[in-house]
Motif scaffolding. Structure first.
Motif: not given
Length: 163
Positions: A2, A4-5, A59-60, A65, A97, A100, A102
Motif C-alpha cells: 500500500a 501510504d504504508a 503503519d498504514l 496495520a 489490511d 496489501k 504488508l
C-alpha cells in the motif's frame, strides 16, 4: 505494498496495538487450537517480544496495520531452531489490511536485518493452518527443514531460507 504504508521500528507506545493485532490476526484460527484461551493469552503479550528481539511494525495511514519480531543470531531462541540463525516470529497483519503486501514487506525487512547481521540463512516456524502466510513464505524461498512441537494441538514446522 500500500502506497501510504511505512515500515518502522517498534516503540513502547505501540504495545497495546501490537497485542491487539496479534489476537485479531489469529482469531480466525481459534477453533484449530485445543486451548484458545491460553493461545489468546500468549498472543495478547506479543509486545513482550521486544525484550529479546526487534519488533518491526507497518503503519498504514495513522494506525498500526502489521508487526513482526526479528531475533538475530546469538539471541536465545526455542531449542528447535539453530541458535546461530536469525528468526522471524509472530508476523501479524490486521485482517482488514490483508492483501496489501504488508506481510511481504515486513518479512523482507527481516531479510534486510539478517543481511545486516551477516547471516546466510533465516528461519521461522509456521503451520499448515496459516493458509496465507505459509504459501507466501514458500513463494519467498523458504523450505521446510523439520517438524516443530505443536502449539496447543496445532502442528508447526521449521522453515529456512538462504540469503
Amino acid at each position: 505494498m500500500a502506497e501510504d504504508a511505512r515500515i518502522r521500528d517498534y516503540r513502547s507506545s505501540d504495545a497495546d496495538e501490537v497485542n491487539r493485532l496479534a489476537v485479531a490476526a489469529f482469531d480466525q484460527f481459534r477453533d484449530a487450537f485445543d486451548d484458545w484461551p491460553a493461545m489468546r493469552a500468549g498472543l495478547s503479550r506479543t509486545s513482550e517480544l521486544s525484550s529479546g528481539g526487534e519488533i518491526i511494525v507497518a503503519d498504514l495511514g495513522h494506525r498500526l496495520a502489521g508487526a513482526v519480531g526479528y531475533f538475530g543470531p546469538g539471541v536465545k531462541k526455542a531449542a528447535f531452531f539453530d541458535q546461530a540463525w536469525p528468526i522471524i516470529r509472530m508476523l501479524v497483519v490486521d485482517p482488514v489490511d490483508r492483501g496489501k503486501g504488508l506481510g511481504h514487506a515486513l518479512t523482507s525487512e527481516c531479510f534486510a536485518r539478517a543481511r545486516r547481521d551477516r547471516c546466510r540463512t533465516i528461519a521461522l516456524h509456521t503451520s499448515p493452518i496459516m493458509t496465507i502466510a505459509l504459501p507466501m513464505y514458500l513463494k519467498m524461498g523458504f523450505s521446510k527443514v523439520h517438524d516443530a512441537p505443536p502449539i496447543h494441538g496445532v502442528p508447526y514446522a521449521v522453515y529456512t531460507k538462504a540469503l
